[in-house]
Design a protein around this motif. Structure first.
Motif, mmCIF file in Angstrom:
data_model
loop_
_atom_site.group_PDB
_atom_site.id
_atom_site.type_symbol
_atom_site.label_atom_id
_atom_site.label_comp_id
_atom_site.label_asym_id
_atom_site.label_seq_id
_atom_site.Cartn_x
_atom_site.Cartn_y
_atom_site.Cartn_z
ATOM 1 N N ILE A 31 34.333 1.095 0.293
ATOM 2 C CA ILE A 31 35.546 1.493 1.000
ATOM 3 C C ILE A 31 35.723 0.636 2.248
ATOM 4 C CG2 ILE A 31 36.793 3.373 2.114
ATOM 5 C CD1 ILE A 31 36.497 3.609 -0.910
ATOM 6 N N THR A 32 36.639 -0.304 2.148
ATOM 7 C CA THR A 32 37.028 -1.137 3.286
ATOM 8 C C THR A 32 38.330 -0.581 3.857
ATOM 9 O OG1 THR A 32 38.329 -2.608 1.891
ATOM 10 C CG2 THR A 32 35.989 -3.154 2.165
ATOM 11 N N ASP A 33 38.745 -1.110 5.003
ATOM 12 C CA ASP A 33 40.038 -0.696 5.559
ATOM 13 C C ASP A 33 41.173 -1.027 4.600
ATOM 14 O OD1 ASP A 33 38.766 0.226 7.812
ATOM 15 O OD2 ASP A 33 39.257 -1.506 9.066
ATOM 16 N N ASN A 34 41.049 -2.136 3.888
ATOM 17 C CA ASN A 34 42.073 -2.523 2.926
ATOM 18 C C ASN A 34 42.179 -1.490 1.804
ATOM 19 O OD1 ASN A 34 43.877 -4.262 1.373
ATOM 20 N ND2 ASN A 34 42.109 -4.713 0.094
ATOM 21 N N VAL A 35 41.040 -1.082 1.237
ATOM 22 C CA VAL A 35 41.050 -0.088 0.162
ATOM 23 C C VAL A 35 41.604 1.237 0.660
ATOM 24 C CG1 VAL A 35 39.573 1.290 -1.354
ATOM 25 C CG2 VAL A 35 39.184 -1.169 -1.143
ATOM 26 N N ARG A 36 41.199 1.650 1.860
ATOM 27 C CA ARG A 36 41.681 2.919 2.395
ATOM 28 C C ARG A 36 43.192 2.885 2.615
ATOM 29 N NH1 ARG A 36 39.264 6.367 1.253
ATOM 30 N NH2 ARG A 36 37.443 6.482 2.608
ATOM 31 N N VAL A 41 48.687 4.745 1.088
ATOM 32 C CA VAL A 41 50.077 4.517 0.671
ATOM 33 C C VAL A 41 50.360 5.220 -0.654
ATOM 34 C CG1 VAL A 41 51.744 2.760 -0.031
ATOM 35 C CG2 VAL A 41 50.254 2.341 1.936
ATOM 36 N N ILE A 42 49.412 5.195 -1.578
ATOM 37 C CA ILE A 42 49.600 5.842 -2.877
ATOM 38 C C ILE A 42 49.733 7.355 -2.723
ATOM 39 C CG2 ILE A 42 48.438 6.361 -5.069
ATOM 40 C CD1 ILE A 42 47.305 3.468 -4.926
ATOM 41 N N ARG A 43 49.008 7.935 -1.789
ATOM 42 C CA ARG A 43 49.053 9.387 -1.585
ATOM 43 C C ARG A 43 50.268 9.837 -0.758
ATOM 44 N NH1 ARG A 43 44.829 12.705 -2.822
ATOM 45 N NH2 ARG A 43 42.836 11.769 -3.414
ATOM 46 N N ASP A 44 50.860 8.936 -0.005
ATOM 47 C CA ASP A 44 51.955 9.290 0.905
ATOM 48 C C ASP A 44 53.227 9.622 0.113
ATOM 49 O OD1 ASP A 44 53.860 9.501 2.871
ATOM 50 O OD2 ASP A 44 53.362 7.609 3.853
ATOM 51 N N LYS A 45 53.743 10.834 0.276
ATOM 52 C CA LYS A 45 54.930 11.249 -0.486
ATOM 53 C C LYS A 45 56.168 10.464 -0.090
ATOM 54 C CE LYS A 45 56.625 15.089 2.377
ATOM 55 N NZ LYS A 45 56.962 16.534 2.371
ATOM 56 N N SER A 46 56.176 9.839 1.094
ATOM 57 C CA SER A 46 57.349 9.090 1.541
ATOM 58 C C SER A 46 57.370 7.652 1.037
ATOM 59 C CB SER A 46 57.419 9.088 3.078
ATOM 60 O OG SER A 46 56.362 8.322 3.630
ATOM 61 N N THR A 47 56.342 7.235 0.325
ATOM 62 C CA THR A 47 56.283 5.868 -0.192
ATOM 63 C C THR A 47 57.363 5.652 -1.251
ATOM 64 O OG1 THR A 47 53.894 5.730 0.203
ATOM 65 C CG2 THR A 47 54.820 4.181 -1.384
ATOM 66 N N SER A 48 58.106 4.572 -1.116
ATOM 67 C CA SER A 48 59.125 4.249 -2.127
ATOM 68 C C SER A 48 58.449 3.861 -3.435
ATOM 69 C CB SER A 48 60.004 3.088 -1.642
ATOM 70 O OG SER A 48 59.251 1.885 -1.589
ATOM 71 N N ARG A 49 59.186 3.963 -4.529
ATOM 72 C CA ARG A 49 58.586 3.632 -5.825
ATOM 73 C C ARG A 49 58.176 2.170 -5.881
ATOM 74 N NH1 ARG A 49 60.751 2.181 -11.207
ATOM 75 N NH2 ARG A 49 58.972 2.418 -12.614
ATOM 76 N N GLY A 50 58.986 1.281 -5.302
ATOM 77 C CA GLY A 50 58.636 -0.140 -5.303
ATOM 78 C C GLY A 50 57.330 -0.399 -4.580
ATOM 79 N N ASP A 51 57.168 0.202 -3.402
ATOM 80 C CA ASP A 51 55.919 0.040 -2.657
ATOM 81 C C ASP A 51 54.765 0.704 -3.397
ATOM 82 O OD1 ASP A 51 57.081 -1.414 -0.663
ATOM 83 O OD2 ASP A 51 57.254 0.254 0.756
ATOM 84 N N PHE A 52 55.042 1.850 -4.008
ATOM 85 C CA PHE A 52 53.992 2.563 -4.743
ATOM 86 C C PHE A 52 53.418 1.671 -5.845
ATOM 87 C CE2 PHE A 52 52.266 5.277 -8.008
ATOM 88 C CZ PHE A 52 51.640 6.286 -7.320
ATOM 89 N N ILE A 53 54.285 1.066 -6.637
ATOM 90 C CA ILE A 53 53.816 0.199 -7.723
ATOM 91 C C ILE A 53 53.046 -0.985 -7.169
ATOM 92 C CG2 ILE A 53 54.590 -1.350 -9.568
ATOM 93 C CD1 ILE A 53 56.944 0.587 -10.004
ATOM 94 N N ASP A 57 49.160 -1.412 -8.018
ATOM 95 C CA ASP A 57 48.700 -2.586 -8.766
ATOM 96 C C ASP A 57 47.583 -3.311 -8.026
ATOM 97 O OD1 ASP A 57 50.413 -2.137 -10.867
ATOM 98 O OD2 ASP A 57 51.930 -3.590 -10.214
ATOM 99 N N ARG A 58 47.666 -3.339 -6.704
ATOM 100 C CA ARG A 58 46.593 -3.978 -5.924
ATOM 101 C C ARG A 58 45.282 -3.208 -6.084
ATOM 102 N NH1 ARG A 58 48.295 -4.567 0.096
ATOM 103 N NH2 ARG A 58 46.125 -5.287 0.210
ATOM 104 N N ASN A 215 48.134 13.687 -8.425
ATOM 105 C CA ASN A 215 48.593 13.858 -9.802
ATOM 106 C C ASN A 215 50.027 13.383 -10.048
ATOM 107 O OD1 ASN A 215 46.181 15.036 -10.824
ATOM 108 N ND2 ASN A 215 46.703 16.943 -9.805
ATOM 109 N N HIS A 216 50.699 12.962 -8.992
ATOM 110 C CA HIS A 216 52.054 12.425 -9.153
ATOM 111 C C HIS A 216 52.027 10.966 -9.603
ATOM 112 C CE1 HIS A 216 50.727 10.990 -5.239
ATOM 113 N NE2 HIS A 216 51.691 10.106 -5.247
ATOM 114 N N PHE A 217 50.835 10.394 -9.774
ATOM 115 C CA PHE A 217 50.710 8.947 -10.001
ATOM 116 C C PHE A 217 51.557 8.449 -11.158
ATOM 117 C CE2 PHE A 217 48.949 5.135 -11.800
ATOM 118 C CZ PHE A 217 48.622 4.353 -10.703
ATOM 119 N N GLY A 218 51.373 9.038 -12.339
ATOM 120 C CA GLY A 218 52.072 8.548 -13.529
ATOM 121 C C GLY A 218 53.584 8.655 -13.400
ATOM 122 N N GLN A 219 54.060 9.784 -12.902
ATOM 123 C CA GLN A 219 55.504 9.966 -12.748
ATOM 124 C C GLN A 219 56.096 8.961 -11.753
ATOM 125 O OE1 GLN A 219 55.459 14.152 -11.657
ATOM 126 N NE2 GLN A 219 56.238 14.709 -13.658
#
Length: 225
Positions: A31-36, A41-53, A57-58, A215-219
């Motif tokens: 767990i680096t700062d980059n991974v965290r 960002v993936i867990r943040d509900k305000s993340t846009s779909r484009g940023d989420f993908i 992917d990273r 659990n919102h990941f796939g959607q």
């Protein structure tokens, strides 16, 4: 001791626990700062779909790269453009990927980016509407999968039931348990425990163990919210 999940009016606070020890068959990204940041960002509900993908992917790429470290290599020699002999490594032949549909398909491109010609099979498992039991709907696997190392792709593991069903399919096709490597992004402790109880020789590789999985990941990834 603070609980993993605290409630304060309408806000839930998720505290990260890094002390899980599941033995030598369980592996987690350093767990680096980059991974965290990627996880945040993936867990943040305000993340846009484009940023989420983009961020998903990273993180997928990091997990896939580490998964490749679990595969067997052999020593080899090559000749450089300056006619020098270089002692290096190559993958041993006989690897494939299997994605658990649909969310597992999000990890396929990351695997292909690293292993351009790797074969990828698919397994579809759905919950029965009445019993809520996970049932096998579809499986398309390489015909010689019994002779291969299998990178099983499933990004979010909450209960472990789906992965157990997928491992049952693989072992029914004569894949040796020790040849299965699960590539995962987020898992709960109970999911790891279930998979290890049923398949103790399966290698589990993840980026995070947490009592609450995103659990919102796939959607979010596929735009089916």
């Amino acid at each position: 001791m603070e609980p993993d999940l605290l409630q304060n009016s309408h806000v839930h606070y998720l505290n990260i626990n890094e002390d899980f020890d599941f033995g030598p068959k369980f592996k987690k990204l350093r767990i680096t700062d980059n991974v965290r940041e990627l996880q945040t960002v993936i867990r943040d509900k305000s993340t846009s779909r484009g940023d989420f993908i983009f961020f998903a992917d990273r993180l997928i790429r990091l997990v896939v790269e580490e998964g490749l470290n679990q595969l067997p290599y052999k020593s080899t020699q090559v000749t450089t453009p300056t006619e020098q002999v270089y002692n290096g490594l190559r993958y041993e032949k006989g690897n494939c990927g299997v994605s658990i549909m649909r969310s597992g398909e999000a990890m396929e491109q990351g695997l292909r980016d690293c292993c351009r010609s790797i074969r990828i099979g698919k397994i579809l498992i759905q919950s029965d509407e009445d019993t809520h039991e996970a049932k096998i709907v579809y499986a398309k696997l390489p015909p010689d999968i019994a002779d291969r190392k299998v990178l099983l792709m499933y990004p979010i593991m909450s209960t472990g039931n789906t992965v157990v069903k997928a491992c049952n399919i693989l072992t029914d096709h004569k894949v040796r348990e020790e040849n299965i490597i699960l590539l995962n992004l987020f898992t709960t402790p109970q999911a790891v425990q279930l998979v290890q109880h049923k398949f103790p020789e399966v290698t589990i590789l993840t980026s995070e163990v947490h009592p609450v999985a995103p659990n919102h990941f796939g959607q979010k990834y596929f735009g089916t919210e």
